[in-house]
Design a protein around this motif. Structure first.
Motif: not given
Length: 182
Positions: A161-166, A168-177
């Motif tokens: 996985m290219p760094t940019d894709s990784l 994007e994957r990590v930061f695209s799913k904000p979650r608040q408990i």
């Protein structure tokens, strides 16, 4: 847990002032010293509450790593020099308490007949330090095992996985408990 400490910075300055030592980026990392023979020494410590007085924080352990230049074979002289550093630090008077000082001398090889593990004490059965000699290879292998081959696992899981894709994957799913208010 290891940290740079003002007391250790003072000790490092006193310990190496007579040898034309140069402190790398002395404002941010005065605990890294380059000696005239191109040896690099790093001095760090672990602070925690003093067992004798749990209201005070003191250095409990000091780690001194002496990295020799590439291709260097560690001899008795280098181990004895590190032993001297341990003794000098222990009696410097710049450190409150009695931290245990662990010194590593790291080179390409360890010459035959050199003690790879030496305990340092004051003769009254009080051990206050230890000097160990090892190779770069052994240190790297140990670090890899301590990390439980994390690098290999990450590479197998995310290597294609290219760094940019990784990212994007990590930061695209904000979650608040949700926190229940009661």
């Amino acid at each position: 847990e290891y940290c740079s400490n003002v007391s250790l910075q003072t000790v490092a300055r006193e310990l190496f002032k007579k040898q034309d030592a140069q402190f790398i980026n002395h404002r941010n990392r005065p605990d890294i010293v380059v000696l005239p023979d191109k040896t690099t020494v790093q001095l760090t410590g672990i602070e925690s509450f003093d067992p004798a007085d749990p209201t005070l924080v003191r250095l409990q352990n000091i780690l001194l790593i002496e990295l020799k230049k590439g291709g260097f074979a560690i001899t008795r002289n280098e181990v004895n020099q590190a032993d001297g550093y341990v003794q000098d630090i222990a009696v410097s008077g710049a450190i409150a308490g009695t931290p245990y000082i662990c010194a590593w001398v790291v080179g390409q090889t360890v010459a035959p007949g050199v003690a790879k593990d030496k305990k340092v004490g004051d003769g009254d059965n009080r051990e206050f330090g230890r000097v160990r000699a090892t190779t770069f290879g052994a240190l790297v292998d140990t670090a890899n095992l301590r990390l439980m081959k994390l690098r290999d696992r990450l590479a197998s899981r995310y290597g294609d996985m290219p760094t940019d894709s990784l990212l994007e994957r990590v930061f695209s799913k904000p979650r608040q408990i949700e926190v229940p208010l009661q």
